[in-house]
Design an enzyme around this catalytic site. Structure first.
Site, mmCIF file in Angstrom:
data_model
loop_
_atom_site.group_PDB
_atom_site.id
_atom_site.type_symbol
_atom_site.label_atom_id
_atom_site.label_comp_id
_atom_site.label_asym_id
_atom_site.label_seq_id
_atom_site.Cartn_x
_atom_site.Cartn_y
_atom_site.Cartn_z
ATOM 1 N N ASP A 1 -3.596 4.271 -1.823
ATOM 2 C CA ASP A 1 -4.530 4.703 -0.769
ATOM 3 C C ASP A 1 -4.528 6.231 -0.687
ATOM 4 O OD1 ASP A 1 -6.047 4.881 1.558
ATOM 5 O OD2 ASP A 1 -4.413 4.253 2.876
ATOM 6 N N THR B 1 -11.716 6.104 11.241
ATOM 7 C CA THR B 1 -11.793 5.491 12.572
ATOM 8 C C THR B 1 -11.279 6.436 13.652
ATOM 9 O OG1 THR B 1 -9.694 4.440 12.072
ATOM 10 C CG2 THR B 1 -11.653 3.079 11.855
ATOM 11 N N LYS C 1 0.847 -1.196 0.000
ATOM 12 C CA LYS C 1 0.000 0.000 0.000
ATOM 13 C C LYS C 1 0.880 1.243 0.000
ATOM 14 C CE LYS C 1 -2.349 1.568 3.800
ATOM 15 N NZ LYS C 1 -2.217 3.021 3.919
ATOM 16 N N ASN D 1 -16.709 14.461 -11.573
ATOM 17 C CA ASN D 1 -15.817 14.395 -12.725
ATOM 18 C C ASN D 1 -14.345 14.386 -12.308
ATOM 19 O OD1 ASN D 1 -15.542 14.393 -15.638
ATOM 20 N ND2 ASN D 1 -14.615 16.418 -15.363
ATOM 21 N N THR D 2 -14.019 15.189 -11.301
ATOM 22 C CA THR D 2 -12.633 15.266 -10.832
ATOM 23 C C THR D 2 -12.213 13.961 -10.156
ATOM 24 O OG1 THR D 2 -12.888 17.646 -10.548
ATOM 25 C CG2 THR D 2 -11.049 16.616 -9.385
ATOM 26 N N ASP E 1 -14.066 14.431 -4.187
ATOM 27 C CA ASP E 1 -14.167 15.667 -4.966
ATOM 28 C C ASP E 1 -15.458 15.621 -5.778
ATOM 29 O OD1 ASP E 1 -13.343 18.077 -6.409
ATOM 30 O OD2 ASP E 1 -11.304 17.516 -5.827
ATOM 31 N N ARG F 1 3.303 -1.654 10.661
ATOM 32 C CA ARG F 1 4.485 -1.829 11.514
ATOM 33 C C ARG F 1 4.717 -3.249 12.005
ATOM 34 N NH1 ARG F 1 2.445 3.283 14.718
ATOM 35 N NH2 ARG F 1 0.558 2.310 13.896
ATOM 36 N N LYS G 1 -7.546 8.081 -1.108
ATOM 37 C CA LYS G 1 -8.869 8.511 -0.581
ATOM 38 C C LYS G 1 -9.401 9.755 -1.296
ATOM 39 C CE LYS G 1 -7.825 6.772 4.091
ATOM 40 N NZ LYS G 1 -6.368 6.538 4.034
#
Ligand code: C5P
Length: 232
Positions: free
Chosen positions: A62, A121, A35, A70-71, A67, A212, A64
């Site tokens: 990742d 979260t 990721k 279209n963007t 918008d 981690r 996220k």
């Protein structure tokens, strides 16, 4: 690139490309995906995606996106054009935004999986109230997951604690990608809602994002192997 079936996605949370690639080089691309998050991407740009693809990894980008339709669709298309295995948007962008993104992938015949973030979260019920969300975080997660599914998303990012309920509401095939994973013998660190890999899979998660617990291990592939055994 051969299709791989592992649920494991290793978060390469690094500020520079050499560090991310040093970790990638200690991992086996047939046994995990990787990721790329906002920090690494903002510092290195698409070079990180290309370098990981060259090493044989499937990449979850990742970023996220959130918008106007279209963007957001153009951004998802750009990620898919780069060949990423998975990318994501915020479900809070609404039905038309998600539909536009799904339609763009279909139109361009891209196989990239597109998933939605429901509720971060990190947000408490009180903080959700401040931004006008009536009801609990759990209710909002369920509402947005259902909307994401109706809008053509392949799945959602969710905590393992939400996976069981979302499996009931959205089915097995709807992807449930879960961070906050800690092997039974590991330290929780800054994560609040954590679960073991085997607990998350039993709860209904389809993919596990592990950072981690693998990347800070003395021998990352040993830590990864232990997780594979735990979920076998
Ligand atoms: O090191 P750790 O396993 O906690 O890393 C988890 C990864 O998943 C990080 O990249 C983090 O940003 C991401 N993540 C998370 N919790 C969420 C969403 C994403 O930990 N709710």
């Amino acid at each position: 690139m051969a299709a791989i079936s592992t649920p494991l996605i290793i978060a390469l949370d690094y500020a520079d490309l050499p560090s991310a690639l040093a970790m990638a080089d200690s991992l086996d691309p047939t046994r995990c995906r990787v990721k790329i998050g906002k920090e690494l991407f903002t510092r290195t740009g698409p070079a990180a995606i290309d370098a990981l693809h060259e090493r044989g990894f499937e990449v979850f980008l990742d970023l996220k996106f959130h918008d106007i339709p279209n963007t957001a669709a153009a951004a998802v298309e750009a990620a898919a054009d780069r060949g990423v295995w998975m990318t994501n948007v915020h479900a809070g962008g609404g039905r038309r935004m998600m539909e536009a993104c799904a339609a763009r992938l279909a139109e361009k015949r891209h196989a990239t999986r597109l998933i939605a973030v429901t509720v971060l979260t990190s947000l408490s019920d009180d903080e959700l109230g401040e931004i006008g969300v009536v009801g609990s975080a759990a209710e909002q997660v369920e509402r947005l997951a259902m909307l994401a599914q109706q809008s053509g998303m392949h799945g959602v990012v969710c905590s393992a604690k939400e996976s069981t309920r979302l499996r009931e509401r959205c089915g097995d095939a709807f992807l449930k990608v879960t961070p906050g994973i800690r092997p039974a013998d590991a330290d929780g660190g800054d994560q609040r809602r954590i679960m073991t890999p085997e607990g998350a899979m039993a709860a209904g998660s389809t993919h596990l994002v592990v950072g981690r617990a693998v990347t800070r291990a003395a021998i990352p592939m040993e830590a990864l192997t232990a997780i594979e055994r735990a979920i076998a």
